[in-house]
Design a protein around this motif. Structure first.
Motif, PDB file in Angstrom:
ATOM      1  N   TRP A 211      15.906  19.449  -8.679  1.00 36.34           N
ATOM      2  CA  TRP A 211      15.197  18.172  -8.718  1.00 36.34           C
ATOM      3  C   TRP A 211      14.362  18.081  -9.991  1.00 36.34           C
ATOM      4  CZ3 TRP A 211      16.339  14.373  -5.439  1.00 36.34           C
ATOM      5  CH2 TRP A 211      16.924  14.697  -4.215  1.00 36.34           C
ATOM      6  N   VAL A 212      14.427  16.922 -10.650  1.00 37.15           N
ATOM      7  CA  VAL A 212      13.679  16.677 -11.884  1.00 37.15           C
ATOM      8  C   VAL A 212      12.891  15.386 -11.722  1.00 37.15           C
ATOM      9  CG1 VAL A 212      13.826  16.281 -14.364  1.00 37.15           C
ATOM     10  CG2 VAL A 212      15.431  17.860 -13.257  1.00 37.15           C
TER      11      VAL A 212
ATOM     12  N   LEU B 286      12.514  11.300  -8.224  1.00 36.32           N
ATOM     13  CA  LEU B 286      13.061  12.636  -8.430  1.00 36.32           C
ATOM     14  C   LEU B 286      14.582  12.536  -8.410  1.00 36.32           C
ATOM     15  CD1 LEU B 286      10.731  14.543  -5.940  1.00 36.32           C
ATOM     16  CD2 LEU B 286      10.607  14.657  -8.427  1.00 36.32           C
ATOM     17  N   THR B 287      15.235  13.167  -9.364  1.00 40.77           N
ATOM     18  CA  THR B 287      16.694  13.125  -9.458  1.00 40.77           C
ATOM     19  C   THR B 287      17.262  14.526  -9.310  1.00 40.77           C
ATOM     20  OG1 THR B 287      16.544  11.255 -10.991  1.00 40.77           O
ATOM     21  CG2 THR B 287      18.655  12.394 -10.853  1.00 40.77           C
ATOM     22  N   TYR B 288      18.263  14.662  -8.456  1.00 38.25           N
ATOM     23  CA  TYR B 288      18.917  15.962  -8.239  1.00 38.25           C
ATOM     24  C   TYR B 288      20.108  16.038  -9.183  1.00 38.25           C
ATOM     25  CZ  TYR B 288      20.178  20.131  -5.570  1.00 38.25           C
ATOM     26  OH  TYR B 288      20.424  21.422  -5.187  1.00 38.25           O
ATOM     27  N   LYS B 289      20.004  16.889 -10.223  1.00 35.94           N
ATOM     28  CA  LYS B 289      21.022  16.903 -11.264  1.00 35.94           C
ATOM     29  C   LYS B 289      21.096  18.264 -11.932  1.00 35.94           C
ATOM     30  CE  LYS B 289      17.943  15.169 -14.915  1.00 35.94           C
ATOM     31  NZ  LYS B 289      17.767  14.110 -15.930  1.00 35.94           N
ATOM     32  N   ARG B 290      22.124  18.426 -12.759  1.00 25.15           N
ATOM     33  CA  ARG B 290      22.266  19.618 -13.581  1.00 25.15           C
ATOM     34  C   ARG B 290      21.476  19.441 -14.874  1.00 25.15           C
ATOM     35  NH1 ARG B 290      28.133  19.503 -12.073  1.00 25.15           N
ATOM     36  NH2 ARG B 290      28.521  21.242 -10.666  1.00 25.15           N
ATOM     37  N   ALA B 291      21.076  20.553 -15.468  1.00 27.60           N
ATOM     38  CA  ALA B 291      20.335  20.514 -16.726  1.00 27.60           C
ATOM     39  C   ALA B 291      21.177  19.852 -17.812  1.00 27.60           C
ATOM     40  CB  ALA B 291      19.942  21.929 -17.150  1.00 27.60           C
TER      41      ALA B 291
ATOM     42  N   GLY C 104      22.477  11.504 -15.594  1.00 24.69           N
ATOM     43  CA  GLY C 104      22.449  11.066 -14.200  1.00 24.69           C
ATOM     44  C   GLY C 104      22.472  12.247 -13.250  1.00 24.69           C
ATOM     45  N   GLY C 105      22.436  11.944 -11.963  1.00 25.63           N
ATOM     46  CA  GLY C 105      22.466  12.986 -10.952  1.00 25.63           C
ATOM     47  C   GLY C 105      23.232  12.540  -9.735  1.00 25.63           C
TER      48      GLY C 105
END
Length: 247
Positions: free
Chosen positions: A72-73, A116-121, A125-126
């Protein structure tokens, strides 16, 4: 609220749900497993106020599994302070999911979007996004709020899953109403009053749900005075039911 940000491929959704999210969705109808015990209990906690004073905190805790490459970011916003911490899973299994916690606090008056966005580094987008609003004003009527999502188990088709959230319809007049994708079934739903003599203490809404069809779904619950009203609070929960290998 949590919602699916993109129409990601089902294989990605199954991987993510197996590692991270647990929730429930149902459509109208019943299945012949009403007497089954739930394989999993999911607790959604949403507490707080419509308004917060400068410096008050709103805490968000979401399941996370860095072994999948996702985390999460938080989206930065001027005037909104964010601190973050992570917790590992209690499970001894390698790669078991843990959680991430974010504490938001308004540094000035205004309405702030918590995102909060659930994504890869490195990705723009996520897969999933959590959003909420934080209304901040000056004053001395301080409050704290939180949103907590707990769960880490991938159910199989035919399994019964319990999902619960606190509520206080008698004192507030607001009730939780639910919707869901087709293909999922409600086994039971009830409101459990608080086990206390304290007047006005909140109770708990409990749903038991299942699916006979493998796939990824979304559970939606909104709090309103009537089902036709716009909700004052709501949450989305992704879930994936996998193939029952025991059949």
């Amino acid at each position: 609220m949590i919602y699916r940000m993109t129409t990601a491929k089902k294989s990605v959704l199954i991987l993510l749900a197996a590692a991270v999210f647990i929730g429930c969705i149902f459509a109208a109808g019943c299945v012949n497993n009403a007497d089954k015990d739930p394989v999993l209990s999911i607790s959604i906690e949403k507490e707080g106020s419509l308004f917060y004073n400068i410096g008050d905190t709103f805490t968000v805790t979401l399941p996370s599994n860095p072994s999948t490459g996702y985390s999460w970011v938080a989206t930065p916003q001027d005037g909104l302070k964010v601190t973050e911490s992570s917790a590992a899973s209690d499970s001894e299994l390698l790669g078991a999911p843990g959680s991430q916690t974010f504490v938001f606090s308004g540094e000035k008056e205004g309405t702030f979007l918590i995102e909060l966005t659930y994504k890869r580094a490195g990705e723009d987008g996520g897969i999933y996004v959590y959003q909420d609003l934080l209304n901040v004003k000056a004053g001395d009527n301080h409050a704290t709020g939180k949103f907590v999502f707990e769960g880490e188990y991938l159910p199989s088709t035919g399994d019964v899953v319990e999902i619960s959230v606190s509520g206080n319809p008698a004192s507030t007049g607001y009730k939780w109403f639910v919707e869901g994708d087709n293909g999922l079934n409600i086994v039971s739903e009830q409101f459990v009053p608080a086990n206390t003599d304290l007047v006005g203490a909140p109770g708990k809404y409990v749903w038991h749900v299942t699916s006979e069809t493998p796939g990824a779904y979304i559970f939606y619950a909104g709090m309103a005075r009537n089902a036709e009203d716009d909700p004052v609070s709501f949450f989305f929960v992704p879930i994936t039911f996998g193939v029952n290998l025991g059949e």
